[in-house]
Design a protein around this motif. Sequence first.
Motif, mmCIF file in Angstrom:
data_model
loop_
_atom_site.group_PDB
_atom_site.id
_atom_site.type_symbol
_atom_site.label_atom_id
_atom_site.label_comp_id
_atom_site.label_asym_id
_atom_site.label_seq_id
_atom_site.Cartn_x
_atom_site.Cartn_y
_atom_site.Cartn_z
ATOM 1 N N SER A 1 45.336 33.774 22.956
ATOM 2 C CA SER A 1 44.703 34.961 23.547
ATOM 3 C C SER A 1 45.227 35.123 24.972
ATOM 4 O O SER A 1 45.869 34.205 25.517
ATOM 5 C CB SER A 1 43.172 34.819 23.581
ATOM 6 O OG SER A 1 42.800 33.876 24.548
ATOM 7 N N GLY A 2 44.905 36.256 25.563
ATOM 8 C CA GLY A 2 45.291 36.473 26.955
ATOM 9 C C GLY A 2 44.634 35.444 27.854
ATOM 10 O O GLY A 2 45.256 34.929 28.787
ATOM 11 N N MET A 3 43.373 35.125 27.569
ATOM 12 C CA MET A 3 42.683 34.131 28.401
ATOM 13 C C MET A 3 43.266 32.752 28.211
ATOM 14 O O MET A 3 43.333 31.958 29.154
ATOM 15 C CB MET A 3 41.183 34.114 28.104
ATOM 16 C CG MET A 3 40.423 35.351 28.537
ATOM 17 S SD MET A 3 40.923 36.051 30.125
ATOM 18 C CE MET A 3 40.651 34.687 31.220
ATOM 19 N N TYR B 1 40.466 41.591 36.102
ATOM 20 C CA TYR B 1 39.772 41.622 34.814
ATOM 21 C C TYR B 1 38.612 40.610 34.856
ATOM 22 O O TYR B 1 38.767 39.504 35.383
ATOM 23 C CB TYR B 1 40.782 41.287 33.703
ATOM 24 C CG TYR B 1 40.136 40.960 32.389
ATOM 25 C CD1 TYR B 1 39.361 41.908 31.732
ATOM 26 C CD2 TYR B 1 40.274 39.712 31.800
ATOM 27 C CE1 TYR B 1 38.741 41.617 30.538
ATOM 28 C CE2 TYR B 1 39.668 39.405 30.597
ATOM 29 C CZ TYR B 1 38.892 40.358 29.976
ATOM 30 O OH TYR B 1 38.274 40.072 28.795
ATOM 31 N N GLU C 1 47.410 41.686 39.592
ATOM 32 C CA GLU C 1 47.366 42.640 38.474
ATOM 33 C C GLU C 1 47.752 43.992 39.031
ATOM 34 O O GLU C 1 47.265 44.364 40.108
ATOM 35 C CB GLU C 1 45.911 42.787 37.972
ATOM 36 C CG GLU C 1 45.537 41.994 36.780
ATOM 37 C CD GLU C 1 44.057 42.212 36.410
ATOM 38 O OE1 GLU C 1 43.629 43.354 36.255
ATOM 39 O OE2 GLU C 1 43.341 41.190 36.294
ATOM 40 N N ASP D 1 49.393 39.375 35.835
ATOM 41 C CA ASP D 1 48.821 39.807 34.557
ATOM 42 C C ASP D 1 49.360 41.214 34.316
ATOM 43 O O ASP D 1 49.017 42.152 35.031
ATOM 44 C CB ASP D 1 47.295 39.813 34.676
ATOM 45 C CG ASP D 1 46.606 40.290 33.400
ATOM 46 O OD1 ASP D 1 47.284 40.949 32.570
ATOM 47 O OD2 ASP D 1 45.410 40.018 33.245
ATOM 48 N N THR E 1 49.140 43.023 31.514
ATOM 49 C CA THR E 1 48.556 43.608 30.299
ATOM 50 C C THR E 1 48.505 45.133 30.318
ATOM 51 O O THR E 1 48.745 45.780 29.312
ATOM 52 C CB THR E 1 47.128 43.051 30.114
ATOM 53 O OG1 THR E 1 47.194 41.636 30.200
ATOM 54 C CG2 THR E 1 46.537 43.454 28.784
ATOM 55 N N SER F 1 47.830 40.032 27.861
ATOM 56 C CA SER F 1 46.971 39.899 26.698
ATOM 57 C C SER F 1 47.686 40.716 25.625
ATOM 58 O O SER F 1 47.680 41.950 25.672
ATOM 59 C CB SER F 1 45.583 40.478 26.987
ATOM 60 O OG SER F 1 44.926 40.682 25.759
ATOM 61 N N THR G 1 46.842 41.071 22.791
ATOM 62 C CA THR G 1 45.812 41.746 22.002
ATOM 63 C C THR G 1 45.903 43.258 22.219
ATOM 64 O O THR G 1 45.444 44.034 21.383
ATOM 65 C CB THR G 1 44.418 41.258 22.499
ATOM 66 O OG1 THR G 1 44.469 39.844 22.697
ATOM 67 C CG2 THR G 1 43.315 41.608 21.551
ATOM 68 N N LYS G 2 46.484 43.658 23.361
ATOM 69 C CA LYS G 2 46.492 45.067 23.759
ATOM 70 C C LYS G 2 47.778 45.757 23.287
ATOM 71 O O LYS G 2 48.022 45.822 22.100
ATOM 72 C CB LYS G 2 46.317 45.155 25.286
ATOM 73 C CG LYS G 2 45.227 44.246 25.848
ATOM 74 C CD LYS G 2 43.860 44.743 25.501
ATOM 75 C CE LYS G 2 42.697 43.975 26.034
ATOM 76 N NZ LYS G 2 42.718 42.565 26.223
ATOM 77 N N MET H 1 44.272 38.675 18.094
ATOM 78 C CA MET H 1 44.119 38.232 19.487
ATOM 79 C C MET H 1 45.352 37.404 19.799
ATOM 80 O O MET H 1 45.729 36.541 19.003
ATOM 81 C CB MET H 1 42.927 37.293 19.656
ATOM 82 C CG MET H 1 41.575 37.816 19.270
ATOM 83 S SD MET H 1 40.836 38.868 20.504
ATOM 84 C CE MET H 1 41.124 37.993 22.023
ATOM 85 N N ALA H 2 45.980 37.668 20.926
ATOM 86 C CA ALA H 2 47.137 36.859 21.306
ATOM 87 C C ALA H 2 47.397 37.001 22.793
ATOM 88 O O ALA H 2 46.968 37.965 23.422
ATOM 89 C CB ALA H 2 48.374 37.290 20.523
#
Length: 927
Positions: free
Chosen positions: A102-104, A127, A171, A202, A204, A224, A226-227, A236-237
């Motif tokens: 996940s991004g986290m 975020y 970010e 980040d 994302t 992330s 995921t986006k 999720m990645a």
Amino acid sequence: MAPSIDPKFKADSALHDLPTPEPESPYRPRQPYRFSTLCATVENPSQKDQYGSSSVPIYQTATFKGIGAEYDYSRSGNPTRSHLEHHIAKISSAAHAFAVSSGMAALDIILRQLKPGDEVIAGDDLYGGTNRLLGYLKAHGGVTVHHVDTTKPSSLLEYIKAGKTAMVLLESPTNPLLKICDLATISANVKERAPDAVIVVDNTMMSPYLQRPLEHGADIVYDSATKYLSGHHDLMAGVITCNREDLAKQMGFIINSAGNALTPFDCFLLLRGIKTLAIRMDRQQSTAMQVANMLDRLGFKVHYPGLASHPDREVHERIADGYGAVLSFTTGDKALSERIVGATRLWGISVSFGCVNSLISMPCVMSHASIDPATRAARGLPEDLIRLCVGIEDPADLLDDLERALLEAGAITLSAGADEHRYVRASHPSEGSAISRAVEKLAFNDAAGLGYMKERHQEDREWFVSAPGKVILFGEHAVVHGVTAIAASVDLRCYGLTTPRHDGKVSVHFIDIDNFKHAWEVDDLPWEAVTPVGVGGEHPESLDLKLVEAITSRALPSSIPPKAKQASTAFLYMYMVQAHGGVRPSFNFSARATLPIGAGLGSSASFSVCAATALLLLHQRISIPPLPPPTREGRPGEPGHIHVSHQGRRAIEPKIAEEVNRWAFVAEKILHGNPSGVDNSVAVFGGALAYTRAGFGKKSGMDPIQGFKSLRFLLTDSKVPRDTKSLVAGVAVKKAQEPELVNGIMDLIQSISDEARRALADPEMSRESLISALSALIDENHQHLVSLGVSHPTLEAIRAKTASNPYNLSTKLTGAGGGGCAVTLVPDHFTDSDLNDLIAALSSDNYDPYFTLVGGSGLGILSPYNQPQASARKQLAPITPPETPGEQTNGTEEEDALPESLGAAFETSSTTELGEWADARGRWLFV
Ligand code: PLP
């Protein structure tokens, strides 16, 4: 096996440019492919598929056979993942890429390079999940985090320290305010002053298509995935890219050790998603531009770097190749924003972004709810902000849907003139709700350098509050089966007193609950578990069990007795959920009651009401309006005059009463699990009410009985413990066995409740007839309860005693478990000497009798206008707020008039004297 760093990658991004395959010639030079071609072309020359498959196969295997082969165990390396990582590196100008869960997880892997003592500089508009993880490291990893405004590169300078600054986390654009951070300038500044600091970005919000921070000096970039990279919200990645061999080695080691690499199936999905990244982003950002233009044209404040009005558009254009597909705007009113969000059809209400479907959300109540409201306000995050994440649907449909929602919500209206645009904005931002204005004001104050804390004055008063207990006069037990119950307040009350502390602690003293005392360091409470309820907002229907658990496991002393545990949990829960504006008041709350505790006479509800009121006052969520000047002779009805009549009754506004009632119900949920709300309603509103449970073809309802006349009762605690559950179960069994009999009894009890309700509210009925009617109904109701099998010998003995000569009184069971107490109606003509005799007789039989008036006032607050502030007491300074204006006092009188602190006497006066002592403290205001 070594972690999955492809040894063939060198720190040379040109390697991944995949030059056109044609040979170089004087007529046609070799050209690197363009981004969308790179995205669509998944090719790894060192990993040719044995069958020439056009799509990378999923190697759905945990292990690989053989010794010394390229892959042995999927945690360490998997061919599908290698393909994906190679592809990501290629499109990110990176030598190394990692695909993780996940991004986290990506950020966690990056942050594991930090060690205790390191300092991190991070944005102040990150975020929320990033904030949470940094907060954890701060609390548990000995790492110092400086949150600075990264939109101004100069604001980082004072924090960049060679040898100390280990990481800078950026970010750009930020989410959801789309603020821009000059990655190139900041990277250059950091490299010059602290060359060892690792610059992490980040990315994302942009994806590698629109921004490749490694090209601007970043050391590590993560997304992330995921986006946008995946684009379909079906996985999720997280992905990490970098060009530095040393950092790649460390991160590869962590991924292999922690085991958070992406699974083969998700690698396959992500690889498939990336192939269409460019084409999706093109469509998404072009529509986003149209949406931003439409909102801008309508007069909303829009945040989007593509608009000429964006303050850092030029910086963004220098570091990125597009404006992205996320934008946000404000409406000036949180409720209006909620209506707009609710009115859209095509735009899905959801957190996250980057999907092919368009989404709409309100960050302050969704993605950013984990940041406390004060911090949100301090960062200028408006409560009414709406975020739009644009997808690939037809732009015309998206614009139409949004326009229709704005119209439906009342945000825009049809233009009256022959304007070229059909719609115009309906309301001006300054017409926003009081709440959003307040939040904006807080943010503004902070921006002005005043600090939002200064907006709130320190609470230096002692607040003295009280609330009545209750008695069920008719209908207990039958209420479970849908029959109406009549509940009324008793003038046996719970009292709560707050005393200022100002030492950073909050404490409680529950005098009747094992004399329990405890103080907490406010800042040590488990704040990370709290989801605050905004001022004016309502607590959700369900309790936040995460917070309850955090309080019980981390804040309470281990040896706390069960009742004190419940009361402390309810108190701390409300204290934490109500805290707002960055203020966590420091005070003591003492509670004690003239009511028997646990006898079923509403002691817990009256405690809940006192605690809720005290907390609402201390958190400045409710306030008692200042008293206006007294009406002068000859000028009656001067504007602003408040009639403080009925011994203070109705001096507390219904709005305040309702707010207290809602919070007391929250506390009751902690104390009882599934309360009906009757007890806390009686404790707040006083008087009497008729309550019917939902079900049995009826809606749940609580109706106040207007005009209820105060009546005298004797409540006798039999001290026989009763088990509610088994009594209720016993009635249910009887009903199953003898339905006709039990249903008949239920009908009879219903008619008793109806009759009592009619009599109590009947203005025509004489007091004498009312009392004799009620006496008969009491006897009748009791007999039915005996038939249901819920009485017990001790109660019958009490009944017999009260019914005997010369008393001749009517008594029925009531209270704990549907009958731990007896309630006896005392007619007006009953003499004091008989009453004293009866009380003495019951006491000598070892029962606890309490004489009380039923149907009196609800919540009471001692008027603050005849109390000085604590500080005034010490310094003999003028009292603020002043006595009722117009009442002049000179210095000496004022000094003489200063009452003692209530605290000491409150805790020591005897239970029998407490009520009278409280009454004598000044003018009480009641609901
Ligand atoms: N960074 C940003 C900017 C995000 O918006 C998110 C998720 O919303 C993350 C990181 C965390 O990513 P994930 O949810 O994949 O763990």
